[in-house]
Design a protein around this motif. Structure first.
Motif, PDB file in Angstrom:
ATOM      1  N   HIS A  92      -4.294 -14.848  12.076  1.00 26.39           N
ATOM      2  CA  HIS A  92      -3.959 -13.550  12.653  1.00 26.39           C
ATOM      3  C   HIS A  92      -5.072 -13.106  13.593  1.00 26.39           C
ATOM      4  N   GLU A 128      -7.887 -10.956   3.774  1.00 36.63           N
ATOM      5  CA  GLU A 128      -6.588 -10.442   3.295  1.00 36.63           C
ATOM      6  C   GLU A 128      -6.168 -11.002   1.947  1.00 36.63           C
ATOM      7  N   HIS A 129      -6.869 -11.982   1.399  1.00 35.12           N
ATOM      8  CA  HIS A 129      -6.393 -12.602   0.150  1.00 35.12           C
ATOM      9  C   HIS A 129      -7.057 -12.045  -1.102  1.00 35.12           C
ATOM     10  N   HIS A 141      -7.743 -18.186   9.175  1.00 35.31           N
ATOM     11  CA  HIS A 141      -7.791 -19.074   8.014  1.00 35.31           C
ATOM     12  C   HIS A 141      -8.573 -20.299   8.485  1.00 35.31           C
ATOM     13  N   ARG A 160       4.795 -21.690  12.522  1.00 31.83           N
ATOM     14  CA  ARG A 160       3.618 -20.916  12.091  1.00 31.83           C
ATOM     15  C   ARG A 160       3.567 -20.729  10.570  1.00 31.83           C
TER      16      ARG A 160
HETATM   17 ZN    ZN Z   1      -2.770 -15.109   6.536  1.00 32.07          ZN
END
Ligand code: ZN
Ligand code: FAD
Ligand code: 2HG
Length: 496
Positions: A407, A453-454, A414, A357
């Motif tokens: 996730h 999240e980025h 992604h 992963r």
């Molecule tokens: Zn991620």
């Protein structure tokens, strides 16, 4: 954006109108040297190779220049540096482990900005096992914080593929997510207090470790996810949790994302919410990692279209999580939510599943050019989103292959594309703008986020302007002006 000047090397539009100092470079450098002392400043006299790591982002999207790299050792040096830069209008770019995905830690091309690396502020200041809290400096590597907690029989749960390199200050400033959000929340949810150097050189020292504190506005929250545009975080007090003692981990083949989402709901119920990770992995990611990453192999005998990597954890050593997971997977097999599954028999199996992963980004990189979209939608909408997004890509991007993973328990995918075998890399990457527009518009239609999240950094400034509600953007600009009236903090990042 087309009217903006472009970077000479990568041809991306420049978003940063760098603040301009009246000082000559020599005057600026000698002022900074006085504040940081011997060895506290790297400048152009060094070989370019020594400076390069600070001037590029890890995805190689941006290539900046800088007047100098500052390496402060204490929060007092950080405040002194900011007071000087504020007085003389010198742009400052905070940098942690430089693993960010959006170019937020890279200086612009002007050569007038200072990169401030926090890596020397790397002390664990104190740990209080009874209060389940830790106070650590911003330059601590995330893995270091995890280990310090572990040694005190506690857990610091933030976990990312980059945890051996990324730093606490970067995690706080990007509000990082990762593989344990489902159970413990994002970085923001793990913070009790912050110490922040403000643009004018004052130090906001709010390192309390209280769980309850309703005394007015939650000022610290402004700096979480601000990507260094409102202040430089120098330390944080963080929540700890009981150390985990049992694990049950499975790599399960599922017919598709709809079954994955149903399986997650079932597992959460059956385990009393002990699911700490639930990651969706498509077949192509198994192929890519097996091909490019030494030691990775498909855990199952036959190929399947989709997989989930799920992990149940508990702080009780004797929790029968393994039985529970196997029973749930067996129930899933009967109901055709699961096609096959491998359950980790030992720590080696578990590490192998996680290696598959966590190395998907690296395998994507080794395979060729990729276009990345860090999106989220409500968990219920994941299957429909993937269906519509895949269809659009199949119809419109013949030289790309979808690698959608992530996730899923948090509704965060992604939604990436890699160039198809034999495709022309440059022609594929040139599709970035229309592909991004189609995917992000689809995300908006699903009530989702184009940056789960980025963060925004420099890469997604235009996207924020396009998709953020105007009132929110307006409030963000008001806050920025209030905290950084001279615009010295990470100019051109998050807000133009
Ligand atoms: Zn991620
Ligand atoms: P940097 O890249 O150095 O900086 C990021 C931003 O924070 C910049 O804007 C910078 O100016 C600012 N900043 C840094 N330090 C400070 C400070 N002390 N004060 C103020 N501003 C500061 N991210 C996830 O969320 N989830 C994942 O699962 C995940 N997996 C990853 C896997 C890999 C292999 C890689 C390479 C990256 C991954 N990331 C992930 C992205 C990245 O690791 C995170 O965004 C991380 O939080 C960045 O930390 P950093 O220390 O590297 O920050
Ligand atoms: C992950 O979850 C990271 O592995 C990186 O957030 C995602 O490379 C990516 O797109």
């Amino acid at each position: 954006m087309s009217g903006l000047p472009r970077c000479a090397r990568c041809r991306r539009p420049e978003t940063s109108a760098s603040v301009v100092s009246a000082l000559t470079p020599a005057q600026a450098l000698s002022g900074l040297e006085r504040i940081l002392g011997a060895g506290g400043l790297l400048s152009g006299e060094l070989p370019a190779a020594d400076l390069e790591p600070y001037l590029n982002d890890q995805r190689r999207l941006y290539h900046g220049r800088a007047l100098a790299i500052a390496l402060p050792r204490t929060e007092v040096e950080v405040t002194g540096l900011l007071a000087f830069c504020n007085r003389h209008h010198i742009g400052v770019v905070p940098q942690g482990g430089n693993t960010g995905y959006c170019g937020g830690a890279t200086p612009d091309e002007s050569g007038r900005q200072i990169v401030v690396s926090l890596s020397r502020l790397n002390r664990i200041r104190r740990i209080d096992p009874l209060n389940y809290s830790i106070v650590a400096e911003a330059g601590c590597v995330l893995g270091q914080v995890q280990r310090a907690a572990d040694e005190a029989q506690r857990l610091f749960p933030l976990s990312l593929g980059s945890e051996g390199t990324c730093q606490l200050g970067g995690n706080l400033s990007t509000n990082a997510g990762g593989v344990h959000v489902l159970r413990y929340g994002m970085m923001r949810d793990l913070v009790l207090g912050l110490e922040v150097a403000l643009a004018d050189g004052r130090l906001l020292s709010s390192l309390g470790t209280l769980r309850k504190d309703n005394t007015g506005y939650d000022v610290k929250s402004l700096f979480l996810g601000a990507e260094g545009t409102l202040g430089i975080i120098t330390a944080a007090s963080l929540k700890l949790f009981p150390k985990l003692k049992s694990f049950a981990t499975a790599f399960a083949a599922v017919p598709g994302p709809r079954a994955a989402v149903a399986l997650l709901a079932r597992l959460r119920e059956a385990s009393g919410d002990s699911v700490s990770s639930f990651e969706l992995i498509p077949r192509i990611a198994v192929d890519l990692t097996a091909r490019h990453i030494p030691g990775v192999r498909d855990p199952l005998d036959a190929p399947h279209p989709w997989y989930v990597l799920c992990e149940l954890t508990s702080a009780r050593a004797a929790d029968p999580l393994g039985d529970l997971l196997e029973r749930s997977l067996a129930g899933g097999l009967e109901e055709k939510l699961v096609l096959d599954a491998a359950v980790a028999r030992n720590e080696r199996d578990r590490a192998a599943f996680w290696k598959l992963r966590e190395t998907i980004p690296e395998a994507q990189r080794r395979d060729g050019g990729s276009l990345k979209h860090d999106i989220s939608v409500p968990v219920t909408s994941i299957p429909d989103f993937i269906e519509r997004g895949s269809r659009w890509i199949a119809d419109n991007v013949p030289d790309g292959r979808l690698v959608a993973y992530g996730h899923v328990g948090d509704g965060n995918l992604h939604f990436n594309l890699n160039q198809a075998p034999g495709a022309d890399r440059a022609a594929f990457l040139a599709r970035e703008a229309p592909v991004k527009r189609a995917i992000h518009d689809l995300v908006r239609d699903f009530g989702g986020s184009f940056s789960a999240e980025h963060g925004i950094g420099r890469l997604k400034v235009g996207e924020l302007e396009r998709y953020a509600p105007p009132i929110e953007l307006n409030l963000m600009r008001t806050i920025k002006r209030a905290l950084d009236p001279n615009g010295i903090l990470n100019p051109g990042k998050v807000l133009r």
